[in-house]
Scaffold this active site. Structure first.
Site, PDB file in Angstrom:
ATOM      1  N   TYR A  70      -8.603  16.497  -4.236  1.00 56.52           N
ATOM      2  CA  TYR A  70      -7.994  16.067  -5.598  1.00 56.52           C
ATOM      3  C   TYR A  70      -6.949  17.187  -6.433  1.00 56.52           C
ATOM      4  O   TYR A  70      -5.902  16.984  -6.415  1.00 56.52           O
ATOM      5  CB  TYR A  70      -8.900  15.286  -6.333  1.00 56.52           C
ATOM      6  CG  TYR A  70      -8.286  14.491  -7.550  1.00 56.52           C
ATOM      7  CD1 TYR A  70      -7.523  13.401  -7.419  1.00 56.52           C
ATOM      8  CD2 TYR A  70      -8.682  15.043  -8.736  1.00 56.52           C
ATOM      9  CE1 TYR A  70      -6.895  12.789  -8.472  1.00 56.52           C
ATOM     10  CE2 TYR A  70      -8.011  14.303  -9.957  1.00 56.52           C
ATOM     11  CZ  TYR A  70      -7.164  13.205  -9.752  1.00 56.52           C
ATOM     12  OH  TYR A  70      -6.699  12.607 -11.151  1.00 56.52           O
ATOM     13  N   ASP A  81       0.793  -1.146  -0.021  1.00 55.11           N
ATOM     14  CA  ASP A  81      -0.074  -0.001  -0.073  1.00 55.11           C
ATOM     15  C   ASP A  81       0.888   1.393   0.001  1.00 55.11           C
ATOM     16  O   ASP A  81       1.760   1.478   0.860  1.00 55.11           O
ATOM     17  CB  ASP A  81      -0.874  -0.067   1.249  1.00 55.11           C
ATOM     18  CG  ASP A  81      -1.815   1.023   1.341  1.00 55.11           C
ATOM     19  OD1 ASP A  81      -1.795   2.170   0.755  1.00 55.11           O
ATOM     20  OD2 ASP A  81      -2.913   0.923   1.743  1.00 55.11           O
ATOM     21  N   ALA A 135      -6.007  19.905  -5.260  1.00 53.33           N
ATOM     22  CA  ALA A 135      -4.985  20.369  -4.414  1.00 53.33           C
ATOM     23  C   ALA A 135      -3.868  19.352  -4.399  1.00 53.33           C
ATOM     24  O   ALA A 135      -2.775  19.624  -4.538  1.00 53.33           O
ATOM     25  CB  ALA A 135      -5.392  20.709  -3.029  1.00 53.33           C
ATOM     26  N   SER A 136      -4.112  18.159  -4.408  1.00 52.16           N
ATOM     27  CA  SER A 136      -3.095  17.098  -4.429  1.00 52.16           C
ATOM     28  C   SER A 136      -2.173  17.020  -5.613  1.00 52.16           C
ATOM     29  O   SER A 136      -1.094  17.038  -5.804  1.00 52.16           O
ATOM     30  CB  SER A 136      -3.460  15.723  -4.165  1.00 52.16           C
ATOM     31  OG  SER A 136      -4.287  15.258  -5.008  1.00 52.16           O
TER      32      SER A 136
END
Lengths: 244, 71
Positions: A152, A61, A154-155
């Site tokens: 999203y 992960d 911003a990322s």
């Protein structure tokens, strides 16, 4: 002509969507794939679609940054260092501000940004790379506002900023780093929108909704010597979405 | 999750008071049940209940009870 014969490329998010399409395409160009994802069975499905080769699968992960050292050691345990990294892992939960939670924001940043930066930080360690090229999947959401996609966007904006800046540090290590800003791509992740949103997307992508292979084409170019003088840039593959 | 908690979740998604919603109310004629509310409802159920609701199921909701049954 893009040729990746005997290049070893690590791909995160390889169990579906863009990551899977990229794995399949790069294997067809001669690359040895290190397919990474959470679901081992789906990684097997990806590798079953790849051209034959000594591919490697590693199940983990990306939120578990403490595992990265072990992941890269396993990826290079055969004595061959990596020639490239493609960061396709990503989540995009549409979340209106009225129900936004700190947990949601952190989860999006963990997967889309922190994972990318820490994977890059591990990749550049001397035992793991032959120089090479890093490609991260960004999105038109970093350049075009869309309701309910603030975390999203911003990322992905941060991801592009990080890549642009890291290019300066990585050049001296003979490593290039670029982003592909993807438009609306037909993937499982993109199915979580209302039909009305889907209609809007169809109207604005003047060349039609993209397939994962369209993004994989750009990734293959940015990994290859054909882009040897390109670093710190964003390549738009958006079906004309931003051109209107 | 109790029905009262489910109703709170729906009210928050619609940005209305919980006392404004009743099980038999029609959402299809409620102006607050718009596309933003539907997305908020899906997002809340996903983050708080770890359950993915297909968009078409949300679009098919008619009454408050229908929405609660999706949680």
């Amino acid at each position: 002509m893009i040729n990746l014969t005997d290049k070893k490329i690590m791909i995160t998010g390889a169990s579906s969507g863009i990551g899977r399409a990229t794995s399949v395409m790069l294997s067809g160009l001669g690359a040895k794939i290190v397919a990474c994802g959470r679901d081992e069975q789906r990684l097997d499905e990806t590798l079953s679609q790849c051209n034959a080769g000594e591919h490697i699968k590693i199940s983990f992960d990306v939120r578990d940054t403490a595992s990265y050292g072990d992941v890269f050691r396993r990826a290079t345990a055969d004595g061959q260092k990596l020639d490239g990294l493609v960061y396709c892992a990503g989540i995009a939960p549409p979340t209106p501000l009225r129900v936004m939670s700190e947990e949601t924001i952190r989860e999006v940043l963990d997967v889309n940004l922190i994972g990318f930066m820490m994977m890059t930080a591990t990749y550049v360690k001397r035992p793991f790379n032959n120089g090479g090229s890093i490609v991260a999947i960004s999105s038109i959401n970093a350049h075009y506002p869309q309701k309910c996609m603030s975390a999203y966007a911003a990322s992905k904006t941060a991801l592009e900023g990080a890549a642009r800046t890291l290019a300066l540090e990585l050049a001296e290590k003979n490593i290039r780093i670029n982003c592909v800003a993807a438009g609306p791509v037909k993937t499982e992740m993109a199915q979580a929108v209302l039909p009305t949103s889907a209609d809007y997307i169809h109207q604005h992508a003047i060349l039609g909704v993209l397939m994962p292979e369209d993004i994989a084409n750009a990734i293959a170019f940015l990994l290859s010597d054909a882009s040897a003088r390109i670093t710190g840039r964003v390549m738009y593959v958006d079906g004309g979405y931003l051109g209107q | 999750m109790t029905d009262a908690k489910k109703l709170e979740l729906l009210a928050e998604a619609m940005d209305v008071g919980v006392d404004e919603l009743h099980e038999d109310d029609k959402l299809t004629t409620n102006e607050a049940w718009d596309s933003l509310s539907m997305l908020a409802f899906m997002a809340s159920v996903s983050s708080k209940c770890k359950k993915k609701i297909p968009p078409n199921d949300v679009m098919a909701v008619v009454t408050v009870r229908d929405a609660l049954n999706l949680i």
